[in-house]
Every structure is written in structure tokens, then in C-alpha cells.
Design an enzyme around this catalytic site. Structure first.
Site, mmCIF file in Angstrom:
data_model
loop_
_atom_site.group_PDB
_atom_site.id
_atom_site.type_symbol
_atom_site.label_atom_id
_atom_site.label_comp_id
_atom_site.label_asym_id
_atom_site.label_seq_id
_atom_site.Cartn_x
_atom_site.Cartn_y
_atom_site.Cartn_z
ATOM 1 N N LYS A 21 0.839 -1.213 0.000
ATOM 2 C CA LYS A 21 0.000 0.000 0.000
ATOM 3 C C LYS A 21 0.866 1.253 0.000
ATOM 4 O O LYS A 21 0.633 2.179 -0.777
ATOM 5 C CB LYS A 21 -0.919 -0.049 1.231
ATOM 6 N N SER A 22 1.864 1.289 0.867
ATOM 7 C CA SER A 22 2.712 2.491 0.955
ATOM 8 C C SER A 22 3.423 2.754 -0.370
ATOM 9 O O SER A 22 3.511 3.899 -0.825
ATOM 10 C CB SER A 22 3.771 2.302 2.050
ATOM 11 N N ARG A 26 2.964 5.927 -3.180
ATOM 12 C CA ARG A 26 4.125 6.736 -3.588
ATOM 13 C C ARG A 26 4.344 6.682 -5.093
ATOM 14 O O ARG A 26 4.682 7.688 -5.713
ATOM 15 C CB ARG A 26 5.375 6.256 -2.833
ATOM 16 N N ARG A 120 -8.177 12.160 12.745
ATOM 17 C CA ARG A 120 -6.729 11.920 12.869
ATOM 18 C C ARG A 120 -5.944 13.230 12.737
ATOM 19 O O ARG A 120 -6.324 14.111 11.969
ATOM 20 C CB ARG A 120 -6.305 10.875 11.828
ATOM 21 N N SER A 163 7.543 9.494 11.609
ATOM 22 C CA SER A 163 6.364 9.292 10.757
ATOM 23 C C SER A 163 6.760 9.412 9.300
ATOM 24 O O SER A 163 7.206 10.463 8.847
ATOM 25 C CB SER A 163 5.283 10.326 11.084
ATOM 26 N N GLN A 165 4.725 9.409 6.883
ATOM 27 C CA GLN A 165 3.779 10.285 6.177
ATOM 28 C C GLN A 165 4.212 11.734 6.292
ATOM 29 O O GLN A 165 4.178 12.481 5.313
ATOM 30 C CB GLN A 165 2.368 10.090 6.743
ATOM 31 N N ASP A 312 2.288 -1.052 11.889
ATOM 32 C CA ASP A 312 1.013 -1.505 11.315
ATOM 33 C C ASP A 312 0.754 -2.987 11.591
ATOM 34 O O ASP A 312 -0.358 -3.482 11.373
ATOM 35 C CB ASP A 312 0.993 -1.267 9.801
ATOM 36 N N ARG A 343 -6.039 1.971 18.314
ATOM 37 C CA ARG A 343 -5.740 0.534 18.254
ATOM 38 C C ARG A 343 -5.380 -0.052 19.617
ATOM 39 O O ARG A 343 -5.462 -1.268 19.788
ATOM 40 C CB ARG A 343 -4.631 0.249 17.227
#
Ligand code: S3P
Length: 426
Positions: A21-22, A26, A120, A163, A165, A312, A343
Site C-alpha cells: 500500500k505504501s 508513492r 486523525r 512518521s 507520512q 502496522d 488501536r
């Protein structure tokens, strides 16, 4: 709703899993920023990545699907003002990285997302992007946010948290800025953006946790092969590791060391995991992962720089810890509270319904392993990774376990239940 029954036969077989996914996010975003065409093979065909595609289409990027290949026509860093709001759906990576792109664009746009994403924190990207020269309307540090980008200047930013992100947002803004951008992080987070920027021709240097990027360079699009997502593989790895006699081979998994903490941790817990056919896809390491189940797991301590390498995977690893002998302490993981759900609370709350002994702490949780788990009615809490972790727990919780709201699994791993069933049917 999904229903799982236990006891289960061992898991056996060989399979491939959906693309990372990451890396898919990108490849789409860097392809859009580059000059020329980017062809993405093995991309993740799941809701989060389509959020990125739709946002970029609204910004004027032509994105086409031919068979199993995704083609991005790069706009060489110049996008069009979209007709309305941009919607990042459930995807934190879309929202935060896109803000880095929008910071360099000379128009005003509002970015929103679903109810989970609206909770978030966005201040972690807003703050550095403001320092670089982007303007944000109002004081809101959650979506929706309205940004007006424009001329940016490179900055030196010491990020208070690890992070990827935030790092990626700053680097994508830095690419469009005048001068040099330096980004420093307290621990190493996933480095897919740095690797792909370098592959696409950016002038980028990495020394330990410090990244230096020269602004103003043109990226050249190219071909990207996306490895299988280790974050998806983790659920099957844990399922195989906790069921005696299992033998599962997951092909072509991305094993970038900034992501492969779950393999190290499961091995430390006593699982039998072997990497085979190790190779490079572009700058990303890839391997087949072989898991042999039932070697008797033991509890471990997890914290510090290990956390970003498996953040994750904690929902899946918590299930392994609940089954293992002894205590597992997860610390330095307060970031878990601001993921697709809280979580810490959600995992503890749901796994306890099965009889697991879990204490929530400010920065993680303490799991007393070895309790006899009994099937129960569980809820995904709207979180794709929680839903998959609970399904895996259901494999070893005697009787029937149901997980409601499990359709969220499509956020990152469509076909998860089919993959699991294919291994159980053998
Ligand atoms: C991601 C980075 C991590 C991770 C998320 C995907 C990325 O988030 O938890 O699922 O693709 O950059 P943070 O950057 O918030 O740590």
C-alpha cells in the site's frame, strides 16, 4: 460480517498477496509529480489507493488502467485546481502526502476524508508545511483543511515523531521548494519515498536519520514493480505461526528493513520463518517468506526504534502475543491511538472478549499470553487491520467467532478471507 470457527486444521500452501500500500501510494504520487509516464505493476487494487488516484485525477492527472498495469501521466509538478473538495477517504497516507504536493501549488483547495480520517491529527504535517510557506485557512488541525500553496522555501525540520507520512509530505513539498530541505526524524521510519525519489532522479542524500533534498529538480517517471505488502502478509504469517503444523510460503513480499520488524519479532518469539529467493525490485528488497507453524511462541518486549518497523503489524502481533507463553510488553507505541481506530483500546477491548488478558497502557499494552481463547461476537471498530487480526484470533478461539463491520478489510486487503480459506482448504 465474517465467521471463523476453531479448532482449525493447519494452514498449508503457497500464495501471493496484494501489492504494498505504501509503495503504491508513492508510485502514483511521484509518477504524477514527474515528467513522462510512470507504469505501475503489481499496484494495490484497494480502496485507499483509489482515494489517491481519484484525488490526483481531480488535480488534472491522467491515470489509466490497462490490464493489471496502472499508467500515470506525469504533470512535472504543475497541477490544476480541482472543481471541488478533494476526498482522501479513509487514507491517512493520501491525506498527509497530498498536502505536501498541494503546498507547492498556486491555488486554494479543501481536503477532506471519512469520519475516521477526520479524527486523525493533521497538525504534524501542517506545521512543517507552514514553515515552508504554505498557507492554511483557519486553525483546524484535523480534516477538512483548506490549503493555499505557492512558492516554498527549503527548511531544516527536526520532526518530533517518527512518521513516514510527515517525512514524505515534507519531501514532496521540498521537491517543489527553492533551496535545500533537510528532514531529521527521531527513529527511522519507512523509507520508500526516499528510495523512489532517488530512483526517479531527485538529488537526495540520506545519512542515518537525516535526509537532504535539493529543491527544483525534475523527476523522471519510469516503471515501478510493487512488491507484496508485508503489512498484509503479517496476518497470514501470524496465522501460520500460531497453528501447529502449518506450512505457508508467501511469494514476493517486500522485506525492506524499515518495514520488516514483524519478521524479526516473530522470529524472536520463536516462530520459524525463512526468507527465500531474496532479490531487489528497483531499490526495494523482496523475498519469499516461508513460515512453519507451531514452534511454541514466547512473549517478548517491543519498544524503541523497533516500533516504526512494525507499527502496522501490531494488531496481528498482539494476537501472536495472546497465544504465546508469558508476557509481552509493547511500549513507545502511543501512535497506535491515532491510527484508523484507537488501536490500543480497540485491540484490548475486542481481544478481551475472546478471553485474552490485556492491560492497556499510555504507550501500548501488556499481554499475558497463554489464556484459553473462546469464540465471541467481535467488531472491527471500522479498522481494516483490526478486522483481519480478529479473524486470525478466531482461528484459535474455540468455537465460533464473528467479526462485524469486516467489509473495511477492502481498505487494504481485498481477498483476505479468500487467501486465508485457500490455505485452510489444503
Ligand atoms: C505509512 C506510514 C505509517 C503507517 C501507515 C502508512 C506510509 O504512518 O502507519 O499505515 O505509507 O507512509 P505514520 O507516518 O503516521 O507513522
Amino acid at each position: 460480517m465474517i465467521i471463523i470457527t476453531s479448532p482449525q486444521e493447519k494452514l498449508a500452501g503457497e500464495l501471493t498477496i496484494p501489492g504494498d500500500k505504501s509503495i503504491t501510494h508513492r508510485a502514483i504520487m511521484l509518477g504524477a509529480l514527474a515528467r513522462g509516464i510512470t507504469e505501475i505493476r503489481g499496484y494495490l487494487d484497494a480502496a485507499d489507493c483509489w482515494s489517491t488516484v481519484e484525488c490526483l485525477r481531480a488535480l488534472g492527472v491522467r491515470i489509466t488502467l490497462k490490464g493489471r498495469r496502472l499508467f500515470i501521466e506525469g504533470r512535472n509538478k504543475k497541477f490544476m485546481k480541482p472543481p471541488g473538495e478533494l476526498d482522501a477517504g479513509n487514507s491517512g497516507t493520501t491525506a498527509r502526502m497530498l498536502l505536501g504536493i498541494l503546498a507547492g501549488q498556486d491555488f486554494q483547495v479543501t481536503l477532506s476524508g471519512d469520519l475516521s480520517l477526520q479524527k486523525r491529527p493533521m497538525d504534524r504535517v501542517i506545521e512543517p508545511l507552514q514553515l515552508m510557506g504554505a498557507h492554511f485557512e483557519g486553525e483546524s488541525d484535523t480534516l477538512p483543511v483548506t490549503i493555499r500553496g505557492g512558492l516554498l522555501k527549503g527548511v531544516t525540520y527536526e520532526c518530533p515523531l517518527a512518521s513516514a507520512q510527515v517525512k514524505s509530505a515534507v519531501l514532496l513539498a521540498g521537491l517543489q521548494a527553492d533551496g535545500t530541505t533537510v528532514f531529521e526524524e527521531p527513529e527511522r521510519s519507512r523509507n520508500h519515498t526516499e528510495l523512489m525519489l532517488s530512483r526517479f532522479g531527485a538529488r537526495i542524500e540520506v545519512e542515518g536519520n537525516r535526509i537532504t533534498l535539493q529543491g527544483g529538480n525534475t523527476l523522471r517517471g519510469g516503471q515501478v514493480w510493487v512488491p507484496g505488502d508485508i503489512s498484509a502478509a503479517a496476518f497470514l504469517m501470524v496465522a501460520a505461526a500460531i497453528i501447529p503444523g502449518s506450512e505457508v510460503l508467501i511469494k514476493n513480499v517486500g522485506v525492506n528493513p524499515t518495514r520488516s520488524g514483524a519478521i524479526d519479532l516473530l522470529t524472536k518469539m520463536g516462530a520459524t520463518i525463512e526468507l527465500r529467493e531474496e532479490k531487489m525490485w528497483g531499490k526495494e528488497p523482496v523475498a519469499d517468506v516461508m513460515i512453519n507453524g507451531g514452534s511454541g511462541l514466547k512473549g517478548v518486549n517491543i519498544g524503541g526504534e523497533m516500533i516504526p518497523r512494525l507499527i502496522d503489524e501490531i494488531p496481528a502481533l498482539a494476537v501472536a502475543a495472546a497465544v504465546a507463553e508469558g508476557e509481552t510488553v509493547i511500549s513507545d507505541a502511543s501512535e497506535l491511538k491515532v491510527k484508523e481506530s484507537d488501536r490500543i483500546a480497540a485491540l484490548a477491548g475486542q481481544l478481551r472478549k475472546l478471553g485474552a488478558q490485556i492491560e492497556e497502557t499510555e504507550e501500548g499494552m501488556i499481554i499475558q499470553g497463554g489464556a484459553d481463547l473462546k469464540g465471541a461476537a467481535l467488531d472491527s471498530c471500522g479498522d481494516h487491520r483490526l478486522a483481519m487480526a480478529l479473524a486470525v484470533a478466531g482461528l484459535v478461539a474455540e468455537g465460533e467467532t464473528s467479526v462485524s463491520g469486516a467489509e473495511v478489510i477492502n481498505i487494504s486487503f481485498p481477498g483476505f478471507m479468500q487467501s486465508l480459506r485457500s490455505l485452510l482448504d489444503k
